[in-house]
Enzyme design. Structure first.
Site, PDB file in Angstrom:
ATOM      1  CG  HIS A 105      -2.100   0.829   1.168  1.00  0.00           C
ATOM      2  ND1 HIS A 105      -3.214   0.626   1.962  1.00  0.00           N
ATOM      3  CD2 HIS A 105      -2.421   1.901   0.378  1.00  0.00           C
ATOM      4  CE1 HIS A 105      -4.139   1.524   1.683  1.00  0.00           C
ATOM      5  NE2 HIS A 105      -3.674   2.307   0.726  1.00  0.00           N
TER       6      HIS A 105
ATOM      7  CB  ILE B 191      -1.325   3.602  -5.985  1.00  0.00           C
ATOM      8  CG1 ILE B 191      -0.767   5.021  -5.975  1.00  0.00           C
ATOM      9  CG2 ILE B 191      -2.156   3.319  -7.225  1.00  0.00           C
ATOM     10  CD1 ILE B 191       0.282   5.278  -7.063  1.00  0.00           C
ATOM     11  CD  GLU B 192      -6.784   4.760   0.239  1.00  0.00           C
ATOM     12  OE1 GLU B 192      -7.784   5.217   0.834  1.00  0.00           O
ATOM     13  OE2 GLU B 192      -6.230   3.694   0.573  1.00  0.00           O
ATOM     14  CB  VAL B 193      -6.057   9.688  -2.058  1.00  0.00           C
ATOM     15  CG1 VAL B 193      -6.537  11.133  -2.210  1.00  0.00           C
ATOM     16  CG2 VAL B 193      -7.229   8.842  -1.580  1.00  0.00           C
TER      17      VAL B 193
END
Length: 245
Positions: free
Chosen positions: A115, A159-161
């Site tokens: 993450h 892959i977040e925001v």
């Protein structure tokens, strides 16, 4: 003829050729609906993979059981957690633990998804629930996280925001399968929570989410019907109408 279950090799071979859909599901009913709807990747509670009914509900889904690192523990705990899940049909594992943990899991041939970007369980390090990668320094941090996951043996990363342009640039330079949650079309899969997609989340809806139904409204209407029916029953009991002769 039923489609075959996806493998890690399938996902890596299809990077950039096919955009995968991914949902977090919490119930067997949601898992079955996702399978029938053509959603290929599912994030699921670990207990669900241990339920024999899961594969009846979602026979071809690539299933990622996952939990926050603080719910599982250190490297040894992660391995003890993962082995039974793998035996029962887990296809990959979400891991927000250390690089040491990811390396140990990969050394045992367990497919690991790390993450990067906004990591909710570690949000204090990036300033809370907000985008990561909007400055040169933070974009480089995301890139370094990706490279570290590669070197540790992960096959994928959520892959977040992260700004779309950063995700796209990273996708062109990494061997990882990138799962985008609010990080633009540059990822190889697009990931949302079923609660948001179905509109059953009465609280805050993330800006990157898209609502396709109004389950919260349906639940409210059902609750009204419950109250009406139960009130009628209570009234019948109180005035002697129920039970009838």
């Amino acid at each position: 003829m039923m489609a075959k279950r996806l493998t890690v090799r399938d996902l890596l071979d299809q990077r950039g050729k096919h955009q995968f859909a991914m949902l977090r599901v919490e119930t067997l009913e949601e898992a079955e609906a996702a399978e029938k709807a053509g959603v290929e990747l599912l994030s699921i509670p670990p207990a669900m993979i241990m339920d024999r009914r899961f594969r009846d509900a979602a026979p071809t889904a690539f299933a990622f059981p996952g939990d926050n690192f603080y719910e599982i523990g250190d490297t040894a705990d992660f391995l003890k957690w993962a082995f039974p899940l793998y035996k029962h049909g887990a296809d990959g594992f979400y891991c927000s633990g250390s690089l040491t943990t990811i390396r140990a899991m990969a050394d045992h041939a367990l497919p690991v998804c790390g993450h990067v970007g906004l990591i909710p369980s570690k949000r204090t390090w990036t300033g809370g629930f907000k985008a990561v990668g909007k400055t040169l320094e933070t974009a480089q941090r995301v890139w370094n996280q990706v490279k570290a996951l590669e070197e540790a043996g992960a096959f994928a990363a959520e892959i977040e925001v992260v700004p779309h342009a950063i995700t796209q640039a990273i996708a062109e330079r990494t061997s990882l399968f990138l799962i985008s949650m609010g990080a633009g079309a540059g990822g190889h899969a697009q990931y949302l929570f079923t609660d948001d997609v179905l509109g059953q989340n009465p609280g805050h809806i993330p800006r990157h989410a898209k609502v396709y139904a109004d389950f919260a409204g349906e639940y409210a209407r059902l609750q009204e019907k419950r109250v009406t029916a139960m009130r009628a029953f209570a009234d019948d009991v109180h005035d002697g109408t129920y039970p009838a002769p």
